[in-house]
Design a protein around this motif. Structure first.
Motif, PDB file in Angstrom:
ATOM      1  N   HIS A  40       0.848  -1.202   0.000  1.00 43.92           N
ATOM      2  CA  HIS A  40       0.000   0.000   0.000  1.00 43.92           C
ATOM      3  C   HIS A  40       0.876   1.241   0.000  1.00 43.92           C
ATOM      4  O   HIS A  40       2.013   1.220   0.454  1.00 43.92           O
ATOM      5  CB  HIS A  40      -0.926   0.007   1.219  1.00 43.92           C
ATOM      6  CG  HIS A  40      -2.025   1.016   1.133  1.00 43.92           C
ATOM      7  ND1 HIS A  40      -1.878   2.323   1.571  1.00 43.92           N
ATOM      8  CD2 HIS A  40      -3.293   0.923   0.630  1.00 43.92           C
ATOM      9  CE1 HIS A  40      -3.004   2.982   1.363  1.00 43.92           C
ATOM     10  NE2 HIS A  40      -3.877   2.163   0.792  1.00 43.92           N
ATOM     11  N   THR A  41       0.326   2.328  -0.477  1.00 43.20           N
ATOM     12  CA  THR A  41       1.084   3.582  -0.541  1.00 43.20           C
ATOM     13  C   THR A  41       1.465   4.107   0.842  1.00 43.20           C
ATOM     14  O   THR A  41       2.398   4.899   0.965  1.00 43.20           O
ATOM     15  CB  THR A  41       0.259   4.657  -1.273  1.00 43.20           C
ATOM     16  OG1 THR A  41      -1.053   4.760  -0.669  1.00 43.20           O
ATOM     17  CG2 THR A  41       0.085   4.295  -2.745  1.00 43.20           C
ATOM     18  N   ASP A  42       0.765   3.672   1.904  1.00 42.92           N
ATOM     19  CA  ASP A  42       1.093   4.134   3.249  1.00 42.92           C
ATOM     20  C   ASP A  42       2.138   3.254   3.938  1.00 42.92           C
ATOM     21  O   ASP A  42       2.480   3.488   5.094  1.00 42.92           O
ATOM     22  CB  ASP A  42      -0.160   4.230   4.117  1.00 42.92           C
ATOM     23  CG  ASP A  42      -0.828   2.868   4.376  1.00 42.92           C
ATOM     24  OD1 ASP A  42      -0.248   1.833   3.975  1.00 42.92           O
ATOM     25  OD2 ASP A  42      -1.922   2.851   4.958  1.00 42.92           O
ATOM     26  N   GLY A  43       2.648   2.235   3.226  1.00 42.00           N
ATOM     27  CA  GLY A  43       3.696   1.394   3.796  1.00 42.00           C
ATOM     28  C   GLY A  43       3.256   0.020   4.233  1.00 42.00           C
ATOM     29  O   GLY A  43       4.092  -0.841   4.529  1.00 42.00           O
ATOM     30  N   ARG A  44       1.957  -0.220   4.282  1.00 37.53           N
ATOM     31  CA  ARG A  44       1.497  -1.558   4.653  1.00 37.53           C
ATOM     32  C   ARG A  44       1.953  -2.576   3.613  1.00 37.53           C
ATOM     33  O   ARG A  44       2.028  -2.269   2.429  1.00 37.53           O
ATOM     34  CB  ARG A  44      -0.029  -1.578   4.779  1.00 37.53           C
ATOM     35  CG  ARG A  44      -0.555  -0.996   6.073  1.00 37.53           C
ATOM     36  CD  ARG A  44      -2.076  -0.971   6.075  1.00 37.53           C
ATOM     37  NE  ARG A  44      -2.596   0.022   5.136  1.00 37.53           N
ATOM     38  CZ  ARG A  44      -3.873   0.119   4.769  1.00 37.53           C
ATOM     39  NH1 ARG A  44      -4.750  -0.759   5.242  1.00 37.53           N
ATOM     40  NH2 ARG A  44      -4.261   1.068   3.940  1.00 37.53           N
ATOM     41  N   ASN A  45       2.248  -3.777   4.085  1.00 33.23           N
ATOM     42  CA  ASN A  45       2.826  -4.784   3.207  1.00 33.23           C
ATOM     43  C   ASN A  45       2.387  -6.174   3.670  1.00 33.23           C
ATOM     44  O   ASN A  45       2.541  -6.522   4.833  1.00 33.23           O
ATOM     45  CB  ASN A  45       4.348  -4.667   3.228  1.00 33.23           C
ATOM     46  CG  ASN A  45       5.023  -5.685   2.342  1.00 33.23           C
ATOM     47  OD1 ASN A  45       5.232  -6.816   2.755  1.00 33.23           O
ATOM     48  ND2 ASN A  45       5.370  -5.282   1.138  1.00 33.23           N
ATOM     49  N   MET A  46       1.839  -6.946   2.750  1.00 34.47           N
ATOM     50  CA  MET A  46       1.422  -8.314   3.055  1.00 34.47           C
ATOM     51  C   MET A  46       1.866  -9.246   1.936  1.00 34.47           C
ATOM     52  O   MET A  46       2.053  -8.812   0.794  1.00 34.47           O
ATOM     53  CB  MET A  46      -0.098  -8.395   3.222  1.00 34.47           C
ATOM     54  CG  MET A  46      -0.619  -7.680   4.457  1.00 34.47           C
ATOM     55  SD  MET A  46      -2.421  -7.863   4.681  1.00 34.47           S
ATOM     56  CE  MET A  46      -3.015  -6.647   3.487  1.00 34.47           C
TER      57      MET A  46
END
Length: 218
Positions: A40-46
């Protein structure tokens, strides 16, 4: 959509459906061993990863499950074991894509809440580090010319902590303490230097109080 098959294409399809269900800002990219990363653009990562049975060779047999895991930035705020368990899940690939995607979205909601908590903690720590760096520079500028020190002035966080009531985890700190080392100052020079520091602190407190008064007066 229908039922998930056991191919790498199906894993990519599942990851795409997951990203679409999560909403705007998410992109997918190939990862190792047929896995897919969602960012995600906010830094979330899965990551969405095919999961092989422990008794089978992943190169020779199709996976029978899929695993999803949320990732966090490095932080001094440590998650509990229970919290970590809530940011990952597995599902059988015999289930429908709709069913697996719905379960992934529920897991992602918990992950997002914890990610925001960790990010807020990191932001607060970065702000505190910047404040200490500024104060350290001010203190260095006050050291009289020719004064030798064992090391540069340090600004350390005190042990006065702000804790989360439920987890008893430290979520912040208050106040700072200043450690200065001037072995060659005589007692009169040391007193004068510390008096200067006290005047600086008082002037900053007064400025802060005036700023609050101005805001309240609006």
């Amino acid at each position: 959509m229908g039922q998930i098959t056991t191919t790498a294409d199906a894993i990519r399809s599942l990851a795409t459906a997951f990203a679409t269900a999560l909403g705007e800002g998410w992109t997918t990219a190939p990862h190792e061993r047929d896995a897919v990363t969602l960012t995600h653009t906010d830094g979330r990562n899965m990551t969405v990863t095919p999961l092989w049975d422990k008794t089978s060779d992943w190169k020779g047999e199709a996976p029978d499950r899929v695993a999803v895991r949320g990732h966090f930035p490095d932080s001094g705020l440590k998650l509990t074991s229970a919290e970590k368990r809530r940011t990952k899940m597995t599902a059988a690939l015999t289930r429908s894509e709709e069913s697996i995607t719905a379960a992934m979205v529920r897991m992602a909601e918990t992950y997002t809440a914890l990610f925001e908590m960790v990010s807020a903690y990191n932001d607060a720590q970065a702000t505190a580090r910047a404040a200490r760096s500024t104060l350290r520079a001010e203190l260095v500028g006050m050291i009289p010319a020719g004064v030798e020190t064992t090391r540069a002035p340090e600004v350390n966080v005190t042990q006065e902590r702000i804790c989360d009531e439920q987890s008893q985890r430290t979520v912040g700190t208050t106040n700072h303490q200043v450690a200065l080392y001037f072995p060659k100052l005589n007692q009169y020079e040391a007193r004068e230097l510390m008096a200067t520091f006290r005047r600086l602190r008082i002037s900053k407190q007064q400025a802060a109080a005036e700023q609050v008064a101005d805001v309240q007066g609006l």
